[in-house]
Design a protein around this motif. Sequence first.
Motif, PDB file in Angstrom:
ATOM      1  N   ALA A 299      47.771  40.725  43.073  1.00 28.13           N
ATOM      2  CA  ALA A 299      47.488  39.947  44.279  1.00 28.13           C
ATOM      3  C   ALA A 299      47.473  38.452  44.021  1.00 28.13           C
ATOM      4  N   GLY A 300      47.582  38.052  42.753  1.00 28.81           N
ATOM      5  CA  GLY A 300      47.624  36.637  42.412  1.00 28.81           C
ATOM      6  C   GLY A 300      46.310  36.034  41.964  1.00 28.81           C
ATOM      7  N   HIS A 301      45.267  36.861  41.804  1.00 28.26           N
ATOM      8  CA  HIS A 301      43.948  36.341  41.443  1.00 28.26           C
ATOM      9  C   HIS A 301      43.836  36.141  39.934  1.00 28.26           C
ATOM     10  N   PHE A 302      42.930  35.259  39.525  1.00 28.05           N
ATOM     11  CA  PHE A 302      42.739  34.998  38.098  1.00 28.05           C
ATOM     12  C   PHE A 302      41.287  34.646  37.803  1.00 28.05           C
ATOM     13  N   ALA A 303      40.881  34.822  36.541  1.00 26.60           N
ATOM     14  CA  ALA A 303      39.519  34.455  36.097  1.00 26.60           C
ATOM     15  C   ALA A 303      39.494  34.282  34.590  1.00 26.60           C
ATOM     16  N   PRO A 304      40.328  33.417  34.016  1.00 28.17           N
ATOM     17  CA  PRO A 304      40.329  33.220  32.556  1.00 28.17           C
ATOM     18  C   PRO A 304      39.091  32.450  32.098  1.00 28.17           C
ATOM     19  N   THR A 305      38.742  32.624  30.840  1.00 28.15           N
ATOM     20  CA  THR A 305      37.600  31.927  30.251  1.00 28.15           C
ATOM     21  C   THR A 305      38.098  30.914  29.228  1.00 28.15           C
ATOM     22  N   PHE A 306      37.475  29.737  29.210  1.00 30.44           N
ATOM     23  CA  PHE A 306      37.863  28.682  28.272  1.00 30.44           C
ATOM     24  C   PHE A 306      36.614  28.119  27.599  1.00 30.44           C
TER      25      PHE A 306
END
Length: 597
Positions: free
Chosen positions: A66-73
């Motif tokens: 669906a195009g969602h994201f939640a990366p961690t930095f």
Amino acid sequence: MIKFLGLVVFGMIIAIASVAVAAQPLSVAYPPANHKTIADRIFLIGTAPPNGQVSVNGQQIARTAAGHFAPTFPLQIGENVFTLRYENQLVKIQVTRQSNQPQVPAGLAFAKDSLTPKVDVASLPGEYICFGAIAPANAQVAVKLAGVDIPLKARSQVELPDNKSVLLGENSPLKKGGSEQYQGCAKTPTNSGESKVDKIDLGVPIFYLTMNDKTISQSGTGKISILSPAQLEVAEVTAEAGVARTGASTDFSRMTPLPKGTRATVVGREGEWIRLDYGAWIKASEVRIVKDAVPPRSIIRSARSRQVSGWTEVLFPLEIPVPVTVQEGEKTFTLTLYNTTAQTDIIRLDDDPVISRLAWQQIAPLQVQYTFNLKSAQHWGYKLRYEGTTLVLSLKHPPVRSGKMPNSQKQPLSGIKILIDAGHGGPEDSGGVGPTGYREKTVALIVSKLVRSELVNRGANVVMTRVEDVDLDLPPRVEMIQKEEPAIAISIHYNALPDNGDAINTKGVGAFWFHPQAHSLGMFLHNYLVAKLNRPSYGVFWNNLAMTRPTVAPSVLMELGFMINPEEFEWIVNPTQQQKLAEAIAQGIVEWFASVE
């Protein structure tokens, strides 16, 4: 989402929008602009059109279909800037990481604000007072108080993680470096015990630091006093339920709340906190000092029970309201009275819907313990209050279903009152946020209403804490449970994590309980939803939450999935899945009631 993990969801983003993709532009729902945190990492929750690529600081990131994201930095101390790009759109997010560690002292100095105690302390003669400071390694540190030198010894700095770290699966002690924690304790003098004044001031401690033959001194911020055992004050609880704790701050664990009117001797003070003689601490704002009162002591003779609508009340006549604690076990309920001595010969206890028998014993000087053996392993609630000087313990009867309908009938919950709390609400408390900016408060209300409909269809009488998007603080929600006295109470939430959590890999159903009477309900619903809906398990937690603390009914808080997880979010907002979830919750409640009969 649990309120103390609340995410800030109102943020500003800087974007250059393309007309071609204006229907679903690149957006970041969390963190907000100019976010500040002490975490060592941060997740970026957002969305963009599913076709194409999204990069953060030039690094391509993974997204859902669906195009969602939640990366961690990772975050460095100070300012961190993240530039997100989708085609010709840019979003810039600035996050400031603040240090939560004491400043390492430079040269011959104590770390800023490291001298303890920080507040005024009063104790009985002969008790230990402990002092602490942070200073460079290999230094000599001491405290002088009332002409007495107290050496402070270095100890390895091991920091226990915050309680919330358990929610991340991380709760190991952490070693700290760069400076030393110095600690030492000494007993207060005992030669002032017969003083006819309330207390004797020993003054403010002076801290000394020596390195390389050079010495500095610094005054502490807390004054030390000794209380006179002959002139101790008596405190009376003025709050409806005085919050008793194991130590002198809200960081310490809660004990059994003290009913209004409880009296106890004050044996110590630490800032705004008062230590009572039975071992608990309470805020000074929740008590009043009784003038010219003697230390509260009581005898107890007979006790008796009576039945009122839906409850069994056990009456304990006392000479004065004394502190109490309760402990729930499997098929037992234990009440302990402090500052009390038994002269008991007779107790009346007739046949009862809850209690099978009662035993008592004087377990220690001034401690009388009553153990109620119960007819069922499932407890349904209790209340404590004082009527004058008589302690009244109320034990709730099991709920009675109308007509004793079997589970196979259409209304198996007929006659059962159930309270449903839709978490969060209103502009000030929207809870967690999903990748599209969709709020937890909205989905919690939708699902709560669906659950209400399913429960009503099964015959239940359902009470809702809110049915609209309105501000509703925690105390009114708790008060509604106390007033309505439902058979069970369930608070509906969706989850999030602190900044240092893993938003991509953390998902699933979680259940939270506080009183043992709610454990069975929380565990059953958690297991039922995981199995019935084929959902991941986040876990079952004992947790000190406002919505799990009411004693009048088994009360649980359910976290039904993670708003911040890009994949699980799609399941959360799907109307078909919401309906299946509501049906599963309602049927799980039906089957739980059948299991505890």
